[in-house]
Scaffold this active site. Structure first.
Site, mmCIF file in Angstrom:
data_model
loop_
_atom_site.group_PDB
_atom_site.id
_atom_site.type_symbol
_atom_site.label_atom_id
_atom_site.label_comp_id
_atom_site.label_asym_id
_atom_site.label_seq_id
_atom_site.Cartn_x
_atom_site.Cartn_y
_atom_site.Cartn_z
ATOM 1 N N GLY A 1 0.980 -1.676 0.162
ATOM 2 C CA GLY A 1 0.238 0.284 -0.032
ATOM 3 C C GLY A 1 1.007 1.243 -0.205
ATOM 4 O O GLY A 1 1.608 1.566 0.227
ATOM 5 N N GLN A 2 0.375 2.586 -0.235
ATOM 6 C CA GLN A 2 0.834 3.655 0.168
ATOM 7 C C GLN A 2 1.536 3.968 0.869
ATOM 8 O O GLN A 2 3.170 3.842 0.488
ATOM 9 C CB GLN A 2 -0.499 4.892 0.596
ATOM 10 C CG GLN A 2 0.641 6.226 -0.508
ATOM 11 C CD GLN A 2 -0.246 7.382 -0.061
ATOM 12 O OE1 GLN A 2 -1.436 6.961 0.916
ATOM 13 N NE2 GLN A 2 0.070 8.328 -0.193
ATOM 14 N N LEU A 3 1.496 3.837 2.300
ATOM 15 C CA LEU A 3 1.941 3.793 3.105
ATOM 16 C C LEU A 3 3.118 2.452 3.982
ATOM 17 O O LEU A 3 4.858 2.903 3.900
ATOM 18 C CB LEU A 3 2.066 3.938 4.367
ATOM 19 C CG LEU A 3 2.309 4.181 5.678
ATOM 20 C CD1 LEU A 3 3.680 5.197 6.232
ATOM 21 C CD2 LEU A 3 1.600 4.306 6.991
ATOM 22 N N TYR B 1 -15.586 3.884 7.898
ATOM 23 C CA TYR B 1 -13.893 3.466 7.994
ATOM 24 C C TYR B 1 -13.429 4.405 9.471
ATOM 25 O O TYR B 1 -12.647 3.960 10.185
ATOM 26 C CB TYR B 1 -13.142 4.849 7.373
ATOM 27 C CG TYR B 1 -11.548 5.417 6.607
ATOM 28 C CD1 TYR B 1 -11.349 3.806 7.194
ATOM 29 C CD2 TYR B 1 -10.917 5.709 7.236
ATOM 30 C CE1 TYR B 1 -8.976 4.038 7.137
ATOM 31 C CE2 TYR B 1 -9.754 6.296 6.960
ATOM 32 C CZ TYR B 1 -8.967 5.162 7.199
ATOM 33 O OH TYR B 1 -7.375 5.552 7.505
HETATM 34 C C1 AKB Z 1 -8.743 8.419 3.619
HETATM 35 O O1 AKB Z 1 -9.027 9.512 3.113
HETATM 36 O O2 AKB Z 1 -9.232 8.029 3.689
HETATM 37 C C2 AKB Z 1 -7.367 8.692 4.580
HETATM 38 C C3 AKB Z 1 -7.216 9.230 5.861
HETATM 39 C C4 AKB Z 1 -6.958 10.370 6.072
HETATM 40 O O3 AKB Z 1 -7.230 8.016 6.796
HETATM 41 N N1 AKB Z 1 -6.665 8.906 3.621
#
Ligand code: AKB
Length: 332
Positions: A20-22, A152
């Site tokens: 992933g990105q990180l 999320y």
């Molecule tokens: C997102 O935009 O979902 C992520 C975050 C801020 O966790 N980059």
């Protein structure tokens, strides 16, 4: 809770979500610091870049598969596990049940494997998404009203509480940061609300206009990848008794709007044009903080960012232009 540096005595580190990105950048950074063979990269599919899956050990691993996770942890006996696999804000809204399953069950599997198999330290990223529309937007404090309204954000807030619980009940040394939007030139983010701040640089360097999915005056907290790596590793290397927050630390660096990042890019590329067509991600952005108070991270373990917007833009454009030139040279 004594910690020693992996790589010094044959100890290994496992990075789950290394493609992933990180994960990709963290894998490269840790391999530099600890030696490639001491850093095991794992992901549900093999990453495209050779540095991640060929320069050191790589394992195919779906974090939802407990048996496979146990197998990998038993094989490498990592001292530290960085668990980065997750569905980000925009993608999880489209696939809420799977977002919840991956973000929560994945975390449980890692925390349980750590306790059962003797992993010393776990790193797990949280996000500014733990805050919601009732949260004070400016200089958002560490402790405040949360009420996230995305899957999320809800999963990250619940995850933070579980991390703290595993620390209290099992003595597991779990550490966590609430990342703002992360920006880097090595890889593209996938499925986040802050992704525009990476995409915009790629379009600018390609000489193309950019259509932004957020309004021009939408301020969000952001961070350049070198600062994110520094924060993560400083946190993981800090003495355990200096880590006073076991849910997750607020972490800040800069805050800007699409209009401001455009102006920053136009210092180098005056012809660059941006138009605005907000989509469903605007609502998510509107529910998040505009800026973050990270006093506790500064006090407890000495956090200090190095990059502001213009410094980041200078570095991003420099590297992306180099990448374009290298690709063109290979094609010739
Ligand atoms: C997102 O935009 O979902 C992520 C975050 C801020 O966790 N980059």
């Amino acid at each position: 809770m004594a910690t020693s540096t992996p790589g010094t005595s044959g100890d290994t580190v496992l990075i789950i979500g290394a493609g992933g990105q990180l994960g990709l950048e963290l894998t490269h950074e840790l391999r530099q610091r600890y030696g490639a063979s001491n850093v095991v990269a794992a992901d549900v599919r093999a990453p495209k870049d050779a540095e991640t899956h060929e320069a050191g050990p790589f394992e195919l691993l779906d974090v939802l598969d407990k048996n496979r996770l146990t197998e990998v942890v038993q094989q490498y006996k990592p001292k530290q596990v960085y668990h980065l696999a997750a569905l980000l804000s925009a993608t999880a809204e489209k696939n809420p049940k799977f977002g919840w399953q991956l973000n929560m069950d994945g975390l449980f599997n890692v925390l349980d494997a750590a306790v059962d198999l003797g992993v010393q330290q776990v790193y797990w990223p949280s996000s500014i998404a733990v805050f919601g529309p009732d949260t004070p937007r400016e200089n958002t404090p560490q402790l405040t009203i949360m009420n996230p309204n995305t899957i999320y954000g809800i999963s990250k807030l619940a995850g933070e509480q579980w991390c703290e619980w595993y620390f209290r009940k099992h003595g597991l040394d779990v550490r966590s940061l609430r990342y703002p939007g992360l920006i880097g030139y090595k890889s593209l983010p996938g499925g986040g609300t802050t992704d525009y701040a990476v995409d915009i640089y790629h379009k600018a360097v390609a000489g193309q206009p950019y259509e932004c999915f957020l309004k021009e005056d939408t301020y969000l907290p952001m961070m350049y990848m070198p600062d994110a790596l520094k924060a993560t590793l400083d946190l993981m290397h800090a003495p355990a008794d200096s880590i006073k927050i076991r849910s997750s630390y607020n972490l800040g660096a800069m805050s800007f709007s699409p209009k401001e990042i455009t102006a920053s890019i136009q210092r180098h590329l005056p012809e660059f044009e941006v138009t605005y067509k907000p989509d469903s991600r605007q609502q998510i952005a509107d529910s998040w903080p505009a800026s973050i108070d990270d006093t506790r991270a500064r006090q407890d373990w000495g956090w200090q960012p190095d990059f502001d917007l213009d410094k980041m833009t200078d570095d991003m454009l420099l590297h992306l232009k180099q990448q374009v030139a290298e690709t063109a040279a290979v094609a010739r």
